[in-house]
Design an enzyme around this catalytic site. Structure first.
Site, PDB file in Angstrom:
ATOM      1  N   GLU A   1      -5.230  -8.645   0.615  1.00 42.43           N
ATOM      2  CA  GLU A   1      -5.951  -8.320   1.848  1.00 42.43           C
ATOM      3  C   GLU A   1      -7.423  -8.096   1.547  1.00 42.43           C
ATOM      4  OE1 GLU A   1      -4.424  -5.125   4.356  1.00 42.43           O
ATOM      5  OE2 GLU A   1      -2.361  -5.760   3.944  1.00 42.43           O
TER       6      GLU A   1
ATOM      7  N   GLU B   1       0.813  -1.229   0.000  1.00 43.42           N
ATOM      8  CA  GLU B   1       0.000   0.000   0.000  1.00 43.42           C
ATOM      9  C   GLU B   1       0.844   1.276   0.000  1.00 43.42           C
ATOM     10  OE1 GLU B   1      -2.948  -0.169   3.094  1.00 43.42           O
ATOM     11  OE2 GLU B   1      -4.008  -1.817   2.136  1.00 43.42           O
TER      12      GLU B   1
HETATM   13  C1  BG6 Z   1      -4.344  -2.129   5.334  1.00 42.47           C
HETATM   14  C2  BG6 Z   1      -2.989  -2.485   5.865  1.00 42.47           C
HETATM   15  O1  BG6 Z   1      -4.330  -0.775   5.080  1.00 42.47           O
HETATM   16  O2  BG6 Z   1      -5.452  -2.301   6.128  1.00 42.47           O
HETATM   17  C3  BG6 Z   1      -3.003  -3.307   7.135  1.00 42.47           C
HETATM   18  O3  BG6 Z   1      -2.174  -3.064   4.891  1.00 42.47           O
HETATM   19  C4  BG6 Z   1      -4.090  -2.772   8.044  1.00 42.47           C
HETATM   20  O4  BG6 Z   1      -1.733  -3.286   7.707  1.00 42.47           O
HETATM   21  C5  BG6 Z   1      -5.422  -3.023   7.353  1.00 42.47           C
HETATM   22  O5  BG6 Z   1      -4.110  -3.288   9.340  1.00 42.47           O
HETATM   23  C6  BG6 Z   1      -6.623  -2.619   8.179  1.00 42.47           C
HETATM   24  O6  BG6 Z   1      -6.524  -1.292   8.564  1.00 42.47           O
HETATM   25  P1  BG6 Z   1      -6.937  -0.823  10.001  1.00 42.47           P
HETATM   26  O7  BG6 Z   1      -6.750   0.642  10.011  1.00 42.47           O
HETATM   27  O8  BG6 Z   1      -8.360  -1.204  10.193  1.00 42.47           O
HETATM   28  O9  BG6 Z   1      -6.029  -1.566  10.936  1.00 42.47           O
END
Ligand code: BG6
Length: 478
Positions: free
Chosen positions: A378, A168
């Site tokens: 993800e 990201e």
């Molecule tokens: C993504 C990242 O942006 O989203 C992760 O790659 C992150 O590291 C995930 O934890 C969820 O985001 P958040 O802010 O809900 O923890």
């Protein structure tokens, strides 16, 4: 109903994590400090001042975690390597203990028939490089990043076949240099675009080096939120096109084609914030060996926008990253677009839109614009979970969320998109960078909260058993 193709036989069903969010052991075995180790200590930056000093102690419990992954039947596990475990100061001599830790983890995964997918950089830049030359703002980081990546390829390339370069880039660059909500907490669009350009060069150089010397596949993970216009008014449609260019094509075009969208270049020059691009830069970015083998997609939600007239223009505002439900602020770029509410979508406990159809749209847009296979690196639901006295966690909301997203992937595959895998966020619960331990994403509950580490015991949630069944039937039984 559309007739669906089957998921590919070797589809990589898995889960994902990042070093800082799970490992803990932040000063053990010679590990150097990262910019996150420092940033979390600035008062007010994270929810209740949480940090990853201990996190979920994966550093000491990785074997237990891998056994749970095997129990769920995971085919793949995506994790990141802490640069500061390999090079405590970012460059110089590599640490044998750091190299051994990930080597043991990789062996353990393979012994359990789980394919390791390695993220080279998931935001935890060595603090030493920030101090030495301001990290991503200096071109000195390019050889240091390539040397770090090369060390990983040399040590693990015999066993690791899928590599993610930068996680990201759009998020760590915009949060770090525009919104000041990530380190180094700068608010300056000119510096943001300059640092981003250097990150592009580092990414291209590491990708090229890999293709010249190693076998396997490599690509970035991009946080893509497809954009909708709030309605059919052509001005709002134009705003949606602007947002798509500024939020996404600005990065993905570089990865896939090696050049920036013209409309943005034009706008940056008018604003006096264009990054300097030398002839060598342009050549490196355009080098065929710098092309990714896949597009890594981190998908959480879509965005909806409307026109943003220059006169009453809304400027860039921080996203609602730590905020409670209902505190979302308007944001955008004057003259180009601003955020709007999508009345068709429900939201999570943290106000993120829930939109499985958006995942199908994301996959199709990447496919038609870039013609690259997609690895979904993800996707998941951050929610409050309740641990019952029986140690069960009834997270039917997470099952529902994931089921609808798996259906969307199935439909996109049936539309002709090549999707190679799906690593959900996350396997165990872990630290949310800004939101502490209360925002949970895992299939496995980890018993700790912001203040109290307790025993850090692991308990599979209902979603764990659901995913086990999904994998066992290769996505047929949802
Ligand atoms: C993504 C990242 O942006 O989203 C992760 O790659 C992150 O590291 C995930 O934890 C969820 O985001 P958040 O802010 O809900 O923890």
């Amino acid at each position: 109903h559309k007739k669906l193709k089957s998921f590919p036989k070797d589809f990589l069903w898995g889960s994902a994590s990042a070093a800082y969010q799970i490992e803990g052991a932040y000063r053990e075995d010679g590990k150097g400090l990262s910019v996150w180790d420092q940033f979390v200590r600035i008062p007010g930056k994270t929810f209740k001042g949480t940090n990853g000093d201990v996190a979920v102690d994966h550093y000491h419990r990785y074997h237990e975690d891998v056994e749970l992954m095997a129990k769920a039947g995971l085919k793949a596990y995506r994790f990141s390597i802490a640069w500061t475990r390999i090079f405590p100061n970012g460059n110089g001599e590599a640490s044998a203990a750091g190299i051994k830790f990930y080597s043991d983890l990789i062996d353990d995964l393979i012994a359990h028939n789980i394919e390791p997918l390695v993220t080279i950089y998931h935001w935890d830049l060595p603090q030493a490089l920030q101090d030495e030359y301001q990290g991503w703002e200096s071109r000195q980081i390019i050889p240091d990043f390539v040397n770090y990546a090369k060390t990983l390829f040399e040590n693990y390339g015999d066993r690791v076949k899928h590599w993610v370069t930068l996680n990201e880039q759009n998020v760590f660059i915009q949060h770090g240099y525009l919104m000041a909500s990530h380190p180094p907490a700068v608010k300056d669009p000119k510096r943001m675009y300059a640092a981003n350009h250097i990150a592009n060069l580092a990414n291209a150089a590491a990708t090229k080096y890999f293709h010249e010397h190693f076998d396997g596949e490599i690509g970035p993970s991009f946080a893509y939120s497809p954009v909708y216009a709030v309605n059919a008014d052509p001005e709002n449609q134009l705003a949606a096109d602007n947002a798509e260019q500024f939020n996404s094509y600005y990065w993905m075009d570089i990865y896939a084609y090696g050049h920036y969208p013209d409309a943005i270049r034009q706008w940056q020059e008018e604003q006096g914030i264009a990054p300097e691009i030398t002839a060598e830069d342009a050549a490196l970015l355009a080098d065929p060996l710098a092309r990714p083998d896949f597009m890594g997609l981190n998908y959480y939600q879509t965005a909806t926008v409307q026109a943003n007239p220059l006169a009453d223009g809304i400027g860039l505002a921080p996203e609602n990253t730590t905020g409670k439900k209902g505190t979302k602020q308007e944001s955008g770029i004057p003259g180009l677009f601003k955020s709007a509410t999508n009345d068709y979508l429900q939201t999570t406990d943290w106000d993120w839109n829930i939109d499985p159809v958006g995942l199908r749209i994301a996959l199709r847009r990447i496919n038609s614009r870039y013609h690259l296979p997609v690895l979904i690196t993800e996707n998941g639901l951050g929610a409050f979970d309740t641990l019952e006295s029986s140690h069960e966690i009834h997270d039917d909301y997470r099952i529902h969320f994931l089921r609808e997203h798996v259906k969307a992937i199935h439909e996109a595959i049936s539309d002709g998109v090549q999707v190679v895998g799906y690593t959900t966020w996350s396997f165990t619960d872990l630290l949310s960078w800004l939101n502490g331990y209360q925002k949970r994403y895992g299939f496995v509950y980890v018993d700790r909260d912001e203040q109290d580490e307790r025993e850090l015991a692991r308990y599979p949630k209902d979603s764990f058993y659901w995913y086990e069944q999904v994998i066992a039937t290769n996505g047929e039984d949802l």
